[in-house]
Design an enzyme around this catalytic site. Structure first.
Site, mmCIF file in Angstrom:
data_model
loop_
_atom_site.group_PDB
_atom_site.id
_atom_site.type_symbol
_atom_site.label_atom_id
_atom_site.label_comp_id
_atom_site.label_asym_id
_atom_site.label_seq_id
_atom_site.Cartn_x
_atom_site.Cartn_y
_atom_site.Cartn_z
ATOM 1 N N TYR A 1 -0.171 7.782 3.919
ATOM 2 C CA TYR A 1 0.889 6.995 4.559
ATOM 3 C C TYR A 1 1.051 7.415 6.013
ATOM 4 O O TYR A 1 1.139 6.576 6.916
ATOM 5 C CB TYR A 1 2.195 7.194 3.796
ATOM 6 C CG TYR A 1 3.381 6.455 4.374
ATOM 7 C CD1 TYR A 1 3.467 5.071 4.317
ATOM 8 C CD2 TYR A 1 4.422 7.161 4.977
ATOM 9 C CE1 TYR A 1 4.562 4.400 4.846
ATOM 10 C CE2 TYR A 1 5.516 6.498 5.505
ATOM 11 C CZ TYR A 1 5.576 5.118 5.439
ATOM 12 O OH TYR A 1 6.660 4.450 5.967
ATOM 13 N N ASP B 1 6.943 -12.644 3.864
ATOM 14 C CA ASP B 1 6.985 -11.643 2.808
ATOM 15 C C ASP B 1 5.998 -12.013 1.715
ATOM 16 O O ASP B 1 5.738 -13.202 1.484
ATOM 17 C CB ASP B 1 8.387 -11.516 2.217
ATOM 18 C CG ASP B 1 8.640 -10.136 1.633
ATOM 19 O OD1 ASP B 1 9.301 -9.316 2.299
ATOM 20 O OD2 ASP B 1 8.153 -9.863 0.517
ATOM 21 N N ASP C 1 0.365 -12.359 2.036
ATOM 22 C CA ASP C 1 -0.029 -10.980 2.286
ATOM 23 C C ASP C 1 -0.304 -10.810 3.779
ATOM 24 O O ASP C 1 -1.120 -11.538 4.354
ATOM 25 C CB ASP C 1 -1.290 -10.694 1.468
ATOM 26 C CG ASP C 1 -1.797 -9.274 1.610
ATOM 27 O OD1 ASP C 1 -1.268 -8.509 2.428
ATOM 28 O OD2 ASP C 1 -2.765 -8.929 0.886
ATOM 29 N N VAL C 2 0.347 -9.838 4.416
ATOM 30 C CA VAL C 2 0.162 -9.659 5.859
ATOM 31 C C VAL C 2 -1.260 -9.231 6.211
ATOM 32 O O VAL C 2 -1.673 -9.357 7.364
ATOM 33 C CB VAL C 2 1.162 -8.641 6.454
ATOM 34 C CG1 VAL C 2 2.585 -9.162 6.362
ATOM 35 C CG2 VAL C 2 1.016 -7.268 5.801
#
Length: 253
Positions: free
Chosen positions: A154, A41, A62-63
């Site tokens: 999105y 996370d 950060d992914v």
């Protein structure tokens, strides 16, 4: 070299966006199955959230940063010797007309939602292939399946995940790796409630949204997590390349 799993071994899972909502419910579901979890996370408070659970290792990052994916896989291999499951859940939401959307906002949504899935999937595949199998479950959305006003950005990111899921499933099928996705309807999470908080009557808006789902309500995080856990499990061993709507009938209309 990853350690081959035996039927008696606890599974090892990496879950992104693990500190709240569907991600947190998924971590809890995995722990209930005695799995080991690497919880990823961007929120530093995730370390404290999982500190008391010996079955969880926390990776803060950060992914969309390749180093985060590398650290998560390394943590799993160093501690547990393999990676059986990847749940790509981390996401960023944007509720805004396309004409008013900035390039910065577009980049931020696509960076987290699509680049993150790409980086983590790419990071686990060598390990899963060497093991002879594994399961990747991506969390997309009904916004990636149907057109919803003010969700063009999105929805584009979630639609990209749908296509990535199907293409990757075909690409890696011979290696024993399965790739599937869950497409939730509206879920009662901070992810949903925070954008609504700026509206004049958030609860009335939420009731209106709930009414668009034939079952007449929005989902609990655990209901989405149950679908994720099913697709990740041996019970779904002949399922790959599928996108499972968990949406109270929304996309059946």
């Amino acid at each position: 070299m990853p350690t081959p799993a035996s039927p008696a071994d606890p599974r090892v899972a990496i879950v992104t966006g693990a500190a709240s909502g569907v991600g947190l419910a998924t971590v809890r579901g995995l722990l209930a199955e005695s799995a080991h979890v690497v919880a990823v996370d961007v929120d530093p408070s995730a370390a404290e959230l999982f500190a008391a659970d010996p079955g969880v290792l926390t990776v803060i990052g950060d992914v969309a940063d390749p180093a985060t994916a590398e650290r998560a896989v390394t943590a799993a291999l160093d501690a547990f010797g393999r990676v059986d499951v990847l749940v790509n859940n981390a996401a960023r939401f944007l509720l805004k007309p396309l004409a008013e959307t900035t390039v910065t906002e577009w980049d931020a949504v696509l960076r987290t939602n699509v680049r993150g899935v790409f980086l983590f999937s790419r990071a686990v595949l060598p390990t899963m292939t060497a093991q002879g199998g594994g399961s990747i479950v991506n969390v997309t959305s009904i916004s990636g399946l149907v057109g919803l006003a003010n969700q063009a950005v999105y929805g584009a990111s979630k639609g990209a995940i749908v296509t990535l899921t199907k293409a990757l499933a075909v690409e890696v099928a011979a290696s024993g790796v399965r790739v599937n996705a869950v497409a939730p309807g509206t879920v009662d999470t901070p992810f949903v409630r925070e954008p609504l908080a700026a509206l004049p009557d958030p609860e009335a808006t939420l009731r209106t949204i709930a009414a668009t789902h034939p079952l007449g309500r929005i989902a609990r995080p655990s209901e989405i997590a149950d679908a994720v856990l099913y697709l990740a499990s041996p019970a779904a061993s002949f399922i790959t390349g599928t996108v499972l709507p968990v949406d109270g009938g929304y996309t059946a209309q």
